[in-house]
Scaffold this motif. Structure first.
Motif, PDB file in Angstrom:
ATOM      1  N   ILE A 112       0.414  -1.149   0.139  1.00 14.12           N
ATOM      2  CA  ILE A 112       0.364   0.005   0.166  1.00 14.12           C
ATOM      3  C   ILE A 112       0.842   1.394   0.465  1.00 14.12           C
ATOM      4  O   ILE A 112       0.559   2.038  -0.514  1.00 14.12           O
ATOM      5  N   VAL A 113       1.781   1.523   0.720  1.00 10.17           N
ATOM      6  CA  VAL A 113       3.233   2.202   1.283  1.00 10.17           C
ATOM      7  C   VAL A 113       4.357   1.785   0.746  1.00 10.17           C
ATOM      8  O   VAL A 113       4.492   1.021   1.898  1.00 10.17           O
ATOM      9  N   THR A 114       5.593   2.464   0.091  1.00 12.52           N
ATOM     10  CA  THR A 114       6.488   1.792   0.067  1.00 12.52           C
ATOM     11  C   THR A 114       6.992   2.971  -0.072  1.00 12.52           C
ATOM     12  O   THR A 114       7.756   4.058  -0.387  1.00 12.52           O
ATOM     13  N   LEU A 115       8.209   3.697   0.654  1.00 10.81           N
ATOM     14  CA  LEU A 115       9.132   3.876   1.108  1.00 10.81           C
ATOM     15  C   LEU A 115      10.759   3.747   0.500  1.00 10.81           C
ATOM     16  O   LEU A 115      11.012   2.898   1.266  1.00 10.81           O
ATOM     17  N   SER A 149      13.262   4.033   5.269  1.00  7.26           N
ATOM     18  CA  SER A 149      12.104   2.755   3.773  1.00  7.26           C
ATOM     19  C   SER A 149      11.761   1.794   4.882  1.00  7.26           C
ATOM     20  O   SER A 149      12.074   1.484   5.900  1.00  7.26           O
ATOM     21  N   PHE A 150      10.205   1.275   3.995  1.00  2.16           N
ATOM     22  CA  PHE A 150       9.624   0.429   4.907  1.00  2.16           C
ATOM     23  C   PHE A 150       8.323   0.266   4.128  1.00  2.16           C
ATOM     24  O   PHE A 150       8.267   0.833   2.644  1.00  2.16           O
ATOM     25  N   ASN A 151       7.880  -1.106   3.832  1.00  2.00           N
ATOM     26  CA  ASN A 151       6.312  -1.169   2.638  1.00  2.00           C
ATOM     27  C   ASN A 151       5.093  -1.935   4.112  1.00  2.00           C
ATOM     28  O   ASN A 151       5.018  -2.782   4.614  1.00  2.00           O
ATOM     29  N   ILE A 152       4.665  -0.846   4.072  1.00  2.00           N
ATOM     30  CA  ILE A 152       3.171  -0.819   4.355  1.00  2.00           C
ATOM     31  C   ILE A 152       2.026  -1.989   3.899  1.00  2.00           C
ATOM     32  O   ILE A 152       1.506  -1.678   2.593  1.00  2.00           O
ATOM     33  N   LEU A 153       1.790  -3.442   3.450  1.00  2.00           N
ATOM     34  CA  LEU A 153       1.131  -3.748   3.100  1.00  2.00           C
ATOM     35  C   LEU A 153      -0.672  -4.071   3.533  1.00  2.00           C
ATOM     36  O   LEU A 153      -1.103  -3.611   4.816  1.00  2.00           O
ATOM     37  N   GLU A 154      -1.264  -4.704   2.713  1.00  2.00           N
ATOM     38  CA  GLU A 154      -2.213  -4.802   2.493  1.00  2.00           C
ATOM     39  C   GLU A 154      -3.311  -5.193   4.235  1.00  2.00           C
ATOM     40  O   GLU A 154      -3.052  -5.910   4.706  1.00  2.00           O
ATOM     41  N   ARG A 155      -4.056  -3.918   4.964  1.00  2.00           N
ATOM     42  CA  ARG A 155      -4.963  -4.594   5.807  1.00  2.00           C
ATOM     43  C   ARG A 155      -3.458  -4.243   7.348  1.00  2.00           C
ATOM     44  O   ARG A 155      -4.125  -5.129   8.392  1.00  2.00           O
ATOM     45  N   ASP A 156      -2.318  -3.578   6.949  1.00  2.00           N
ATOM     46  CA  ASP A 156      -1.561  -4.005   8.055  1.00  2.00           C
ATOM     47  C   ASP A 156      -2.166  -2.883   8.654  1.00  2.00           C
ATOM     48  O   ASP A 156      -3.162  -1.669   8.492  1.00  2.00           O
ATOM     49  N   PHE A 157      -1.929  -2.282  10.388  1.00  2.00           N
ATOM     50  CA  PHE A 157      -2.476  -1.124  11.545  1.00  2.00           C
ATOM     51  C   PHE A 157      -0.629  -0.693  11.213  1.00  2.00           C
ATOM     52  O   PHE A 157      -0.391  -1.366  12.132  1.00  2.00           O
ATOM     53  N   ARG A 201       5.846   5.331  -2.842  1.00  2.00           N
ATOM     54  CA  ARG A 201       5.048   4.672  -3.828  1.00  2.00           C
ATOM     55  C   ARG A 201       3.248   4.241  -3.009  1.00  2.00           C
ATOM     56  O   ARG A 201       4.277   3.860  -1.863  1.00  2.00           O
ATOM     57  N   LEU A 202       2.530   4.809  -3.362  1.00  2.00           N
ATOM     58  CA  LEU A 202       1.346   4.380  -3.228  1.00  2.00           C
ATOM     59  C   LEU A 202       0.251   3.034  -4.109  1.00  2.00           C
ATOM     60  O   LEU A 202       0.406   3.481  -5.246  1.00  2.00           O
ATOM     61  N   PHE A 203       0.302   2.030  -3.163  1.00  2.00           N
ATOM     62  CA  PHE A 203      -0.318   0.585  -4.458  1.00  2.00           C
ATOM     63  C   PHE A 203       0.156   0.633  -5.415  1.00  2.00           C
ATOM     64  O   PHE A 203       0.177   0.975  -6.223  1.00  2.00           O
TER      65      PHE A 203
END
Ligand code: ADP
Length: 260
Positions: A13-16, A33-41, A71-73
């Motif tokens: 969903i959000v990648t830095l 840097s990180f990568n937030i995945l679908e439905r993470d809180f 990046r978004l989606f």
């Protein structure tokens, strides 16, 4: 927050990627840097001035990273156009209480995105607005001036504004500042419900360590400068039957009764 761009069926969903941010010469964020995945809180905690709001503003495209890529989606933020997929509730003090808009106008403004400020409001838009007002139990306030409302009521208006497009990602910047403890507890119950039963990924800045830790855990998954990231990963798909808010408006509305 996992290293791969796409873990299993979970969309990024959000990648830095190695993001820096400077205000003139002042470095606020570095090597993030990180990568937030679908439905993470994601709960974001940090001292004053740590860069929390700056980070959120970069994610919603209001500030441009000095270096690195967001990046978004899966799309670079610079070319991202699907802003209706993201709901953003800025910090309360970002709002001018004298702003002469009604609750309905504020909620409708969530539809405009960045470009369509002057588009005509059609029937479908009105309907979305009424649904968002209904879900947040603020139909009765629709014609009131936003500045006349209590802090808890304003919070619901801004959440309704962020929900009007049925977003996949909700970004909340200190959503409970200036609100009494009981209303805060109700708000967190509602947020947890949205996370557990609706298809929404969350990024929330909070000063409320107790709430973050009780829901997400006591150990940050990542630290960067004075920023700490707490992450609750995807819950089981069987607990996530709702794919949008309107499918279960009644249920959501019942859940947020505590806010009234
Ligand atoms: P937080 O949300 O964690 O309190 P911010 O992202 O608001 O932190 O700010 C991070 C740092 O950047 C702070 O030191 C703040 O003073 C500074 N800052 C924020 N906005 C600006 C700006 N527009 N110009 C210059 N410095 C800023």
């Amino acid at each position: 927050m996992e290293p791969s761009m796409n873990a299993g069926c979970h969309q990024s969903i959000v990648t830095l990627d190695d993001v820096f941010f400077f205000y003139e010469n002042k470095k606020v964020i570095e090597h993030l840097s990180f990568n937030i995945l679908e439905r993470d809180f994601v709960g974001l905690i940090g001292s004053n001035g740590a860069g929390k709001t700056t980070l959120l503003k970069m994610i919603v495209g209001l500030l441009k990273p000095s270096q690195g890529q967001i990046r978004l989606f899966g799309q670079p933020v610079s070319t991202f156009r699907d802003w209706e997929r993201i709901g953003y509730v800025p910090q309360k003090n970002a709002f001018n209480p004298l702003f002469p808009a009604t609750v309905r106008e504020v909620v409708l403004s969530g539809l405009y995105g960045k470009k369509n400020m002057f588009r005509r409001i059609g029937k479908a838009d009105q309907q979305k607005c009424e649904e968002a007002l209904y879900v947040m139990r603020i139909e009765d306030l629709a014609d009131r001036r936003i500045g006349q409302l209590s802090g808890g009521q304003q919070q619901r208006v801004f959440l309704a504004r962020a929900l009007i497009n049925n977003p996949e990602l909700l970004i909340l910047d200190e959503p409970t500042v200036g609100i009494d403890a009981e209303t805060q507890a109700g708000f967190f119950r509602m947020i947890r419900h949205m996370h557990q039963h609706h298809h929404i990924t969350f990024i929330m800045v909070s000063h409320d360590m107790d709430m973050v830790q009780s829901y997400i855990g006591t150990e940050p998954i990542q630290k960067s400068g004075s920023l700490s990231f707490y992450v609750k990963h995807t819950h089981e798909p069987e607990n996530c039957k709702e794919t949008n808010l309107t499918h279960s408006m009644q249920q959501l509305r019942e859940k947020i009764e505590v806010l009234s």
